[in-house]
Structure formats: structure tokens, C-alpha cells
Write a protein that holds these residues in place. Sequence first.
Motif, PDB file in Angstrom:
ATOM      1  N   ASP A 178       0.937  -1.283   0.009  1.00 32.64           N
ATOM      2  CA  ASP A 178      -0.211  -0.073  -0.120  1.00 32.64           C
ATOM      3  C   ASP A 178       0.872   1.229  -0.041  1.00 32.64           C
ATOM      4  OD1 ASP A 178      -2.378   1.638   0.022  1.00 32.64           O
ATOM      5  OD2 ASP A 178      -2.638   1.372   2.170  1.00 32.64           O
ATOM      6  N   TYR A 179       1.735   1.349  -1.133  1.00 30.04           N
ATOM      7  CA  TYR A 179       2.708   2.224  -1.125  1.00 30.04           C
ATOM      8  C   TYR A 179       2.475   3.610  -0.997  1.00 30.04           C
ATOM      9  CZ  TYR A 179       6.827   5.022  -2.447  1.00 30.04           C
ATOM     10  OH  TYR A 179       7.799   5.979  -2.461  1.00 30.04           O
ATOM     11  N   TRP A 180       1.460   4.027  -1.575  1.00 33.08           N
ATOM     12  CA  TRP A 180       0.854   5.513  -1.845  1.00 33.08           C
ATOM     13  C   TRP A 180       0.167   5.829  -0.377  1.00 33.08           C
ATOM     14  CZ3 TRP A 180       3.315   8.199  -4.896  1.00 33.08           C
ATOM     15  CH2 TRP A 180       2.835   9.748  -5.269  1.00 33.08           C
ATOM     16  N   LYS A 239       2.344  -4.996 -10.363  1.00 31.59           N
ATOM     17  CA  LYS A 239       1.587  -4.022  -9.870  1.00 31.59           C
ATOM     18  C   LYS A 239       1.733  -4.088  -8.635  1.00 31.59           C
ATOM     19  CE  LYS A 239      -2.203  -2.832 -11.711  1.00 31.59           C
ATOM     20  NZ  LYS A 239      -3.615  -2.864 -12.387  1.00 31.59           N
ATOM     21  N   TYR A 245       3.277   1.835  -8.140  1.00 35.12           N
ATOM     22  CA  TYR A 245       2.704   2.853  -8.244  1.00 35.12           C
ATOM     23  C   TYR A 245       2.831   3.243  -9.621  1.00 35.12           C
ATOM     24  CZ  TYR A 245       7.156   4.449  -6.492  1.00 35.12           C
ATOM     25  OH  TYR A 245       8.656   4.676  -6.432  1.00 35.12           O
ATOM     26  N   ASP A 248      -0.144   1.743 -10.912  1.00 36.44           N
ATOM     27  CA  ASP A 248      -1.427   2.167 -10.147  1.00 36.44           C
ATOM     28  C   ASP A 248      -1.610   3.626 -10.231  1.00 36.44           C
ATOM     29  OD1 ASP A 248      -2.150  -0.495  -9.972  1.00 36.44           O
ATOM     30  OD2 ASP A 248      -1.290  -0.634  -7.718  1.00 36.44           O
ATOM     31  N   ILE A 249      -0.692   4.351  -9.879  1.00 43.40           N
ATOM     32  CA  ILE A 249      -0.862   5.838  -9.697  1.00 43.40           C
ATOM     33  C   ILE A 249      -0.427   6.464 -10.981  1.00 43.40           C
ATOM     34  CG2 ILE A 249      -0.010   7.740  -8.332  1.00 43.40           C
ATOM     35  CD1 ILE A 249      -1.834   5.717  -6.752  1.00 43.40           C
ATOM     36  N   GLU A 334       9.080  12.054  -4.174  1.00 40.20           N
ATOM     37  CA  GLU A 334       7.935  11.726  -5.064  1.00 40.20           C
ATOM     38  C   GLU A 334       7.721  12.711  -6.259  1.00 40.20           C
ATOM     39  OE1 GLU A 334       6.792   8.851  -5.105  1.00 40.20           O
ATOM     40  OE2 GLU A 334       7.648   8.252  -3.067  1.00 40.20           O
TER      41      GLU A 334
END
Length: 346
Positions: A178-180, A239, A245, A248-249, A334
Motif C-alpha cells: 500500500d505504497y501510496w 503491480k 505505483y 497504479d498511480i 515523490e
Amino acid sequence: MKNWKLLSVILASLLFVLAACGGADESTAPEKDTASEEQTASETQTENAEGPAYPMTISPTIASTESEEAGTIAFEDVTLEEMPKKMVVFDYGFLDTLDAIGVEGIVGVAKDSTLPAHLSKYAGDEYASVGNLKTPLLEDIAALEPDVIFISGRQSAFYDQLKEITPNVIFVGTNQDDYWNTFLASTEIAAEMFGKEAEVQEHISKIDSAIEEVKALGSNYETSLVTMYNEGKLSGFAKESRFGYIYDIYGFTPVTDDIASSSHGSDFGFEAILEFDPQVLFVIDRTAATGGESNIEKDMENDIIKETEAYKNSKIVYLDGPLWYLSGGGLQSELAKIQEILDELK
């Protein structure tokens, strides 16, 4: 008659004195009330003043982690009686965030690992070395008498030993699953502890804008692959990984979902890259991040890779090792990571 006149004089004098006393009471009473009102206003202003309210309880960004050396490690909430004045910071991402929002009081950092370029000032003599990212110097840390120690996954095996120095050991690292959200949680910790909500939000807004830009760019490509280079060898990332991310991001589409999830990626040969043939190939230079001598472009641009669409269209994106491998999870890093991709692909 003389007695009556004398009595009149006495009565007049008494009335004059009484009037004077009454006037004195009226003139001093407002001064007393004004002082009381000013005191009440001051107290109200103090209560309503913006800033962190202590005592404060801080929760870690994750509840627990697994360590090969120590097994399951559960991280505890920490209650601080006042804002810390002396801090030891191991996690480069959190160091990045504290630096971005102007927090002072950092006395020790993990200087024996490769500091990212934008954090190079912490290599100065005014900051003590507390070891590297995997091996804390416990005695040196104790000598600093820190109010709080900020850690992440690489130091988790030393959690109990660090707590012997101070009970205020806070896990502020990201989690690959759950990096973000764990990155955002770490920035919220910094904002709350130091009363820097506005500063953090300003940086997050810039990151959000950059994400929209990179997502628009990512939609131009049908397939991509994130890899990491380490002394001539490659690993690929899915992923559900520490670099997931990017898919996903950032909005890039993975060339395959058939990659095992691992913190250091799944072994991925050059032939596999040619077989999947992504339009964009991201390569993170771990060798440079760990202080080794990197031959990344020479090793990567071999006869096999030259057959890929990414190479033919100049879409091999070499990503800064210290930035991506060591210092992710910070407000500056980031944004810098997104900007690096934008600069390479625009």
C-alpha cells in the motif's frame, strides 16, 4: 444661628468627601475590569492559537512487518508529551519530508548509506552519523539523547534495541502493499507533529498536479515494464510491488501481470524483456544506489535489448538509483520521481 452655620459647613464638607470617594471608586473600577478582560482575551487567544497540541499520540504508518532476523515485529503507538527538539532520522523519505517543510532539530541521520543528492546537506558535520540504513550505531545514537527516532523497514530488526534508547521510536516507512497511502500517512505524521499542515498540503497539491500530467503521458503507451538493474542482473516488478505505483498511480499499463511480487523484484532476464517487448522500459539503477560502480547502459543496451521496441524508439528510461531505491516516500522525492519520467518521455 452661629451653630447652624457651623453645622452647614460640616455637612457640606462631608458631602464633598463622600462625592470624592465615589468618584475615585468609579475611576478605578474600569481599570480593573479592563485588565481582567485583557487577561481573558489572552487566555482565549492561547487556547485558539494554531499549532500542534501536545501531549500527542502518533500511530505508525503500518502496524507490523516481517523480518528475517526478528520475525514479526509489531510497531506501537507513541505518545509524546511535547514537540521533539532532538531527532534521529533513519528513513530518507521522512528526512526528505522534514527537510521540505522546514523542520529543525535533526541531530542524527544514516550518513553511511548513499544520501540522495537533494539531501546532501545532511552529510555535513552538524549532523551526526548514526550508521547506515541497515545497521544503526546504537551507542552513538544513545549519546545523542534523542527525543524521538524515526525508522522504516530496513531498521525494523533493531526496533526493540532502539526503544531501549528512547521509547519514542516511530515507524514512518512505506509498505509495498500500500505504497501510496503509507507515503501519505507519513506526511500526515510530519504535518501533525510539527504544525506544518499548510506546508505539507502545498507539496501534496504539486504532486497531485504532476500525477495528472504523468497519467496523461502514460496513456500514450499500451505496455510498460519496471525493472531494477543490479550489477548486470535484472529484476522485474509487478503491480503489487514496491514500484507498482508506476502502474497504479502514474497510469502506465504493465506488459504482464505474470510477475511474482517481491521487495527486490522477480528475476527477469534480457530474453524475457524481448519476449514481452514493452513500449516503455523503466530501469532503476540499484548498483548506483548502493555505492557500486554502475555499467548500466553498457549492460542494458546489448544485442537482445536492441531488438526491443523500447530501445528502437528510445523509450528506455534510466531512473536515478538513490532517488528511487533509497529515498522514496518523501515530499520532494515523490515529485522528483514523477518529474524524471516526464523529462525523459515528453
